[in-house]
Write an enzyme that holds these catalytic residues in place. Structure first.
Site, PDB file in Angstrom:
ATOM      1  N   ARG A   1       0.704  -1.294   0.033  1.00 31.30           N
ATOM      2  CA  ARG A   1      -0.078  -0.137   0.027  1.00 31.30           C
ATOM      3  C   ARG A   1       0.807   1.160   0.069  1.00 31.30           C
ATOM      4  O   ARG A   1       1.841   1.319   0.733  1.00 31.30           O
ATOM      5  CB  ARG A   1      -0.800   0.033   1.313  1.00 31.30           C
ATOM      6  CG  ARG A   1      -1.758  -1.101   1.378  1.00 31.30           C
ATOM      7  CD  ARG A   1      -2.999  -0.748   2.238  1.00 31.30           C
ATOM      8  NE  ARG A   1      -2.425  -0.316   3.611  1.00 31.30           N
ATOM      9  CZ  ARG A   1      -3.465   0.263   4.405  1.00 31.30           C
ATOM     10  NH1 ARG A   1      -4.653   0.121   4.272  1.00 31.30           N
ATOM     11  NH2 ARG A   1      -2.927   0.423   5.650  1.00 31.30           N
TER      12      ARG A   1
ATOM     13  N   ASP B   1       4.743  -6.615   9.298  1.00 28.64           N
ATOM     14  CA  ASP B   1       5.864  -6.172  10.236  1.00 28.64           C
ATOM     15  C   ASP B   1       5.921  -7.207  11.647  1.00 28.64           C
ATOM     16  O   ASP B   1       6.987  -7.492  12.011  1.00 28.64           O
ATOM     17  CB  ASP B   1       5.577  -4.650  10.779  1.00 28.64           C
ATOM     18  CG  ASP B   1       6.109  -3.615   9.927  1.00 28.64           C
ATOM     19  OD1 ASP B   1       6.825  -3.955   8.830  1.00 28.64           O
ATOM     20  OD2 ASP B   1       5.805  -2.439   9.891  1.00 28.64           O
TER      21      ASP B   1
ATOM     22  N   ASP C   1       0.507  -3.821  11.967  1.00 24.32           N
ATOM     23  CA  ASP C   1       0.948  -3.997  10.650  1.00 24.32           C
ATOM     24  C   ASP C   1       1.180  -5.689  10.642  1.00 24.32           C
ATOM     25  O   ASP C   1       2.233  -6.171  11.081  1.00 24.32           O
ATOM     26  CB  ASP C   1       1.956  -3.237  10.313  1.00 24.32           C
ATOM     27  CG  ASP C   1       2.505  -3.191   8.973  1.00 24.32           C
ATOM     28  OD1 ASP C   1       2.635  -4.412   8.470  1.00 24.32           O
ATOM     29  OD2 ASP C   1       2.459  -2.356   8.241  1.00 24.32           O
TER      30      ASP C   1
ATOM     31  N   THR D   1      -1.385   7.383  -0.398  1.00 22.28           N
ATOM     32  CA  THR D   1      -2.776   7.130  -0.911  1.00 22.28           C
ATOM     33  C   THR D   1      -3.783   6.052  -0.423  1.00 22.28           C
ATOM     34  O   THR D   1      -4.678   5.774  -0.639  1.00 22.28           O
ATOM     35  CB  THR D   1      -2.618   6.990  -2.446  1.00 22.28           C
ATOM     36  OG1 THR D   1      -2.063   5.798  -2.654  1.00 22.28           O
ATOM     37  CG2 THR D   1      -1.912   8.193  -3.064  1.00 22.28           C
TER      38      THR D   1
END
Ligand code: PRP
Ligand code: URA
Length: 209
Positions: A104, A203, A200, A108
């Site tokens: 991603r 991660d 995340d 945006t």
């Protein structure tokens, strides 16, 4: 409209709670994701096609059922989707694996494609797309479009945690694709992260932050 299957078996809820906890480290996070994927895979493959094979038990010959090895492909969305492959592979060891690389854009929140390698005969297989997080739904929708462009007609989307926004986007853009999730959370925050979510996923799986 795509059907949404919430696979919230107590053992899945229990394992997901440990994954959500920010104190849980990468090793346990990965292990739990693999375990949940196997458990979810049990439901997702409930209607996988079987074929008849002739075998001989110690007692007599018989015609019995086997999953056809040529019927399934697992396609993780990199990176985090990789964390769900091993569990599914334990269930169906002969499944082929394709990879779609998307990340991603941080500003945006729209996905950017950087890799795509799929089994040659993918269009003739049932495809399970894996990604732990369905947030805005942009990554999943792009991956599903790429698979359809390759001729795939039998696709399922397997996620761990989804936001209502992501489910809605997949339902609008890919009404033929059933969605399997362990939990539907509350909303997205201003950074398009799922709330409460688990942070995340990439991660946490790979220890990159
Ligand atoms: C995460 C996640 C999904 C995507 C979900 O990947 O694994 O692919 O974001 O967000 P969306 O529904 O809004 O598209 P990320 O882009 O962080 O890449 P990574 O797996 O390489 O960390
Ligand atoms: N990607 C993640 O890894 N987590 C989120 O909450 C949203 C997108």
């Amino acid at each position: 409209m795509s059907q949404v299957h919430i696979i919230d078996h107590p053992m899945i809820q229990h394992k997901l709670t440990i994954m959500r906890d920010k104190e849980t480290g990468s090793k346990d996070f990965r292990q739990l994701l693999e375990e949940i994927s196997l458990l979810m895979g049990y439901e997702i493959t409930r209607d996988i096609p079987l074929e008849d094979v002739e075998i001989e038990t110690p007692i007599c010959k018989m015609s019995a059922k086997k999953v056809s090895g040529r019927k399934l492909a697992i396609v993780p969305i990199l990176r985090a989707g990789m964390g769900m492959v091993e569990g599914l592979h334990t269930l169906v060891p002969v499944a082929k694996v394709g990879h779609i690389g998307l990340y991603r854009n941080e500003q945006t929140h729209e996905p950017v494609v950087y890799y795509c390698k799929l089994p040659e005969d993918i269009q003739s297989r049932m495809v399970i797309v894996t990604d732990p997080m369905l947030a805005t739904g942009g990554s999943a929708c792009d991956a599903l479009s790429m698979l359809k462009a390759r001729g795939c007609t039998n696709i399922r989307l397997m996620c761990l945690v989804a936001a209502p926004e992501g489910i809605n986007r997949v339902q609008v853009n890919h009404p033929d694709v059933p969605i399997f999730v362990a939990a539907v959370d509350d909303h997205l925050n201003e950074d398009a992260y799922i709330v409460p979510g688990l942070g995340d996923a990439g991660d946490r799986i790979f220890g990159t932050k």
